[in-house]
Design a protein around this motif. Structure first.
Motif, PDB file in Angstrom:
ATOM      1  N   ASP A 107      46.935  35.261  31.561  1.00 50.29           N
ATOM      2  CA  ASP A 107      46.794  36.290  32.585  1.00 50.29           C
ATOM      3  C   ASP A 107      47.527  37.568  32.170  1.00 50.29           C
ATOM      4  O   ASP A 107      48.602  37.514  31.563  1.00 50.29           O
ATOM      5  CB  ASP A 107      47.371  35.817  33.917  1.00 50.29           C
ATOM      6  N   ASN A 196      34.314  40.710  35.328  1.00 50.46           N
ATOM      7  CA  ASN A 196      33.865  39.741  36.335  1.00 50.46           C
ATOM      8  C   ASN A 196      32.436  39.268  36.072  1.00 50.46           C
ATOM      9  O   ASN A 196      31.613  39.134  36.985  1.00 50.46           O
ATOM     10  CB  ASN A 196      33.972  40.341  37.743  1.00 50.46           C
ATOM     11  N   THR A 254      38.648  39.738  36.094  1.00 50.72           N
ATOM     12  CA  THR A 254      38.684  39.081  34.787  1.00 50.72           C
ATOM     13  C   THR A 254      37.897  39.895  33.772  1.00 50.72           C
ATOM     14  O   THR A 254      36.741  40.261  34.016  1.00 50.72           O
ATOM     15  CB  THR A 254      38.108  37.659  34.873  1.00 50.72           C
ATOM     16  N   ARG A 256      36.441  39.821  29.928  1.00 52.29           N
ATOM     17  CA  ARG A 256      36.083  38.977  28.789  1.00 52.29           C
ATOM     18  C   ARG A 256      35.569  39.880  27.673  1.00 52.29           C
ATOM     19  O   ARG A 256      34.670  40.695  27.900  1.00 52.29           O
ATOM     20  CB  ARG A 256      35.006  37.970  29.191  1.00 52.29           C
ATOM     21  N   GLU A 266      39.592  36.129  27.213  1.00 51.75           N
ATOM     22  CA  GLU A 266      39.267  36.260  28.628  1.00 51.75           C
ATOM     23  C   GLU A 266      40.572  36.256  29.419  1.00 51.75           C
ATOM     24  O   GLU A 266      41.306  35.264  29.430  1.00 51.75           O
ATOM     25  CB  GLU A 266      38.356  35.120  29.071  1.00 51.75           C
ATOM     26  N   THR A 268      42.632  37.433  33.087  1.00 55.94           N
ATOM     27  CA  THR A 268      42.578  37.841  34.489  1.00 55.94           C
ATOM     28  C   THR A 268      43.841  38.603  34.858  1.00 55.94           C
ATOM     29  O   THR A 268      44.954  38.185  34.516  1.00 55.94           O
ATOM     30  CB  THR A 268      42.440  36.600  35.394  1.00 55.94           C
TER      31      THR A 268
END
Length: 272
Positions: A107, A196, A254, A256, A266, A268
């Motif tokens: 994260d 997202n 998120t 990616r 990826e 978040t």
């Protein structure tokens, strides 16, 4: 050959990927950067050994503490246009610090006071594999260990408030880096960034104003490059700041970034 830095037994180790969930630990190397410091790193990395299992959460930043992370701005023609700049005659360089790096699936953590105007920038990363000083372009390929993926995560307000971009480009724990170093992959396949799940950036990785060889030639005539140094080669058009309306990253979003044949990262964002 794909090399990773794994979180393993409360520390980290360099390892060679065997499958998506197994790897061979490389003895005596705490991470990929430490491995690359050995001139015989290729032989050490290829040696047989016992396999260990790993998950995506075990992926540490590919090189946790590079001596240098050199970022290139304005290196895709359409991104130059969307940001309102002229095509540069020489590479536009700025520095990111190691404290910005996180693993491929970690994260992003941003304190609330820094959490406005956050933006994604998916990029191809070049990893240096041998000491490079005054390198001619034709010889640059000999100094590349391989390639990886990095997100030049940006705080646009901080970036734009002075003519020096660094302050908006190196927030702590924001730049996903990995998942691995691929020693065989070559630029050309497509880079895609998703917010997202929605495609927001896409371009071939060889559609650069200054390709990796040109960057190594230019940079190595300014200062030496060391094994494990990282060059982030720039981002395509489609960044949130240039959209109408602008679309910045919010807590829970998120990002990616994937490159064909090179895997994906990826991350978040968590605002606290």
């Amino acid at each position: 050959m794909r090399l990773i830095t794994l979180r393993h037994h409360l520390s980290t180790v360099a390892a060679r990927v065997v499958t998506d969930t197994t790897a061979v630990v490389i003895p005596g190397a705490a991470d990929v950067g430490e491995l690359l410091a050995d001139p015989n790193w290729r032989q050490r990395a290829a040696a047989p050994g016992a396999e260990v299992a790993f998950s995506h959460a075990d992926l540490a930043p590919l090189i946790p503490a590079p001596r240098k992370i050199i970022c290139v701005g304005l290196n895709y023609a359409k991104h130059i246009e969307e940001m309102g700049h002229d095509k540069p005659e020489v590479p536009t360089l700025f520095i990111k610090f190691a404290e910005a790096l996180i693993g491929a699936r970690d994260d992003v953590e941003v304190p609330r006071f820094n959490a406005h105007t956050l933006d994604y920038e998916g990029e191809l990363a070049v990893i240096i594999g041998a000491p490079a000083r005054h390198v001619p372009r034709a010889e640059a390929h000999r100094f590349i260990a391989g390639y990886s993926i990095i997100n030049d995560y940006t705080q646009r307000t901080f970036q734009k408030r002075t003519q020096q971009w660094h302050q908006g480009k190196s927030l702590e724990k924001t730049a996903g880096f990995g998942p691995w170093l691929d020693t065989q992959w070559q630029p050309g396949p497509q880079l895609s960034t998703y917010l997202n799940g929605k495609l927001v950036q896409q371009a071939p990785t060889d559609d650069l104003v200054f390709d990796p060889a040109a960057l190594i030639e230019f940079i190595s005539h300014l200062y030496p490059l060391a094994p494990g140094d990282v060059i982030a080669t720039g981002t395509p058009d489609g960044v949130g700041h240039a959209r109408n309306p602008q679309r910045y990253i919010l807590s829970g979003d998120t990002v990616r970034v994937e490159i064909e044949g090179l895997g994906h990262i990826e991350n978040t964002t968590r605002v606290y």
